[in-house]
Design a protein around this motif. Structure first.
Motif, PDB file in Angstrom:
ATOM      1  N   PRO A  33       0.806  -1.246   0.000  1.00  0.00           N
ATOM      2  CA  PRO A  33       0.000   0.000   0.000  1.00  0.00           C
ATOM      3  C   PRO A  33       0.828   1.280   0.000  1.00  0.00           C
ATOM      4  CG  PRO A  33      -0.594  -1.495   1.812  1.00  0.00           C
ATOM      5  CD  PRO A  33       0.737  -1.937   1.289  1.00  0.00           C
ATOM      6  N   VAL A  38      -0.541   7.726  -2.866  1.00  0.00           N
ATOM      7  CA  VAL A  38      -1.966   7.398  -2.924  1.00  0.00           C
ATOM      8  C   VAL A  38      -2.613   8.297  -3.983  1.00  0.00           C
ATOM      9  CG1 VAL A  38      -4.140   7.338  -1.651  1.00  0.00           C
ATOM     10  CG2 VAL A  38      -1.999   6.708  -0.505  1.00  0.00           C
ATOM     11  N   PHE A  88      -5.953   7.206   8.361  1.00  0.00           N
ATOM     12  CA  PHE A  88      -6.972   6.998   7.329  1.00  0.00           C
ATOM     13  C   PHE A  88      -7.590   5.606   7.366  1.00  0.00           C
ATOM     14  CE2 PHE A  88      -8.944   8.843   3.643  1.00  0.00           C
ATOM     15  CZ  PHE A  88      -9.362   7.745   2.895  1.00  0.00           C
ATOM     16  N   ASN A  89      -6.856   4.623   7.861  1.00  0.00           N
ATOM     17  CA  ASN A  89      -7.298   3.230   7.777  1.00  0.00           C
ATOM     18  C   ASN A  89      -7.619   2.642   9.148  1.00  0.00           C
ATOM     19  OD1 ASN A  89      -6.609   2.629   4.762  1.00  0.00           O
ATOM     20  ND2 ASN A  89      -4.783   3.643   5.588  1.00  0.00           N
TER      21      ASN A  89
HETATM   22  C1  LIG Z   1      -1.655   3.692   2.067  1.00  0.00           C
HETATM   23  C2  LIG Z   1      -3.079   3.914   1.674  1.00  0.00           C
HETATM   24  N1  LIG Z   1      -3.902   4.466   2.608  1.00  0.00           N
HETATM   25  C3  LIG Z   1      -5.194   4.676   2.327  1.00  0.00           C
HETATM   26  C4  LIG Z   1      -5.719   4.331   1.090  1.00  0.00           C
HETATM   27  C5  LIG Z   1      -4.897   3.773   0.104  1.00  0.00           C
HETATM   28  C6  LIG Z   1      -3.555   3.563   0.396  1.00  0.00           C
HETATM   29  N2  LIG Z   1      -2.694   2.994  -0.534  1.00  0.00           N
HETATM   30  C7  LIG Z   1      -3.001   3.003  -1.959  1.00  0.00           C
HETATM   31  C8  LIG Z   1      -1.753   2.722  -2.780  1.00  0.00           C
HETATM   32  C9  LIG Z   1      -4.093   1.992  -2.290  1.00  0.00           C
HETATM   33  C10 LIG Z   1      -4.077   0.739  -1.700  1.00  0.00           C
HETATM   34  C11 LIG Z   1      -5.098  -0.179  -2.008  1.00  0.00           C
HETATM   35  C12 LIG Z   1      -6.117   0.167  -2.909  1.00  0.00           C
HETATM   36  C13 LIG Z   1      -6.091   1.450  -3.506  1.00  0.00           C
HETATM   37  C14 LIG Z   1      -5.076   2.339  -3.189  1.00  0.00           C
HETATM   38  O1  LIG Z   1      -7.073   1.820  -4.384  1.00  0.00           O
HETATM   39  C15 LIG Z   1      -8.236   0.995  -4.451  1.00  0.00           C
HETATM   40  C16 LIG Z   1      -7.863  -0.448  -4.375  1.00  0.00           C
HETATM   41  O2  LIG Z   1      -7.129  -0.721  -3.200  1.00  0.00           O
END
Ligand SMILES: Cc1ncccc1N[C@@H](C)c1ccc2c(c1)OCCO2
Length: 115
Positions: A33, A38, A88-89
């Motif tokens: 991730p 992002v 965020f998560n």
């Molecule tokens: C570190 C992070 N925090 C919050 C949200 C995203 C992300 N990572 C992105 C790369 C990411 C990771 C996974 C995903 C995605 C984007 O877009 C949709 C499909 O799944």
């Protein structure tokens, strides 16, 4: 003038250490991730909530452009990746767990290397 304290943080080995640590982070199975910025168009709310986005590819770029003073300033950016992730998560989510795993791995590695 007073002799500068010789610690891994500010001696000339600081930056090769940063490159090594970053390579280990990028190779970690839970790095997925965090490898690229992002895409806030693909992630609703991200741009509003996360004031200072950071990711491993941006850190790599900053290292290449000599934008880190020492190990300390590098560690601040790596921790920003994990702090953004926690903000965020949910802890109990794929990305949330990956963030906790990566932070644990990083904390262990840089403290080991600094001893
Ligand atoms: C570190 C992070 N925090 C919050 C949200 C995203 C992300 N990572 C992105 C790369 C990411 C990771 C996974 C995903 C995605 C984007 O877009 C949709 C499909 O799944």
């Amino acid at each position: 003038c007073a002799k500068k304290a010789k610690t891994a943080k500010d001696d000339k080995n600081g930056l090769p250490l940063c490159r090594m640590l970053l390579a280990e982070l990028e190779a970690h199975r839970d790095a997925w991730p965090f490898l690229t910025p992002v895409n806030h168009k693909a992630v609703p709310g991200y741009r509003k909530v996360i004031k200072k986005p950071m990711d491993f590819s941006t850190i790599k770029e900053k290292l290449a452009n000599n934008q880190y003073l020492n190990l300390e300033t590098f560690i601040i950016d790596v921790n920003l990746v994990f702090d953004n992730c926690e903000k965020f998560n949910e802890d109990d989510s794929e990305i949330g767990r990956a963030g906790h795993n990566m932070r644990r791995f990083f904390d262990k590695r840089w403290t080991e290397l600094l001893q």
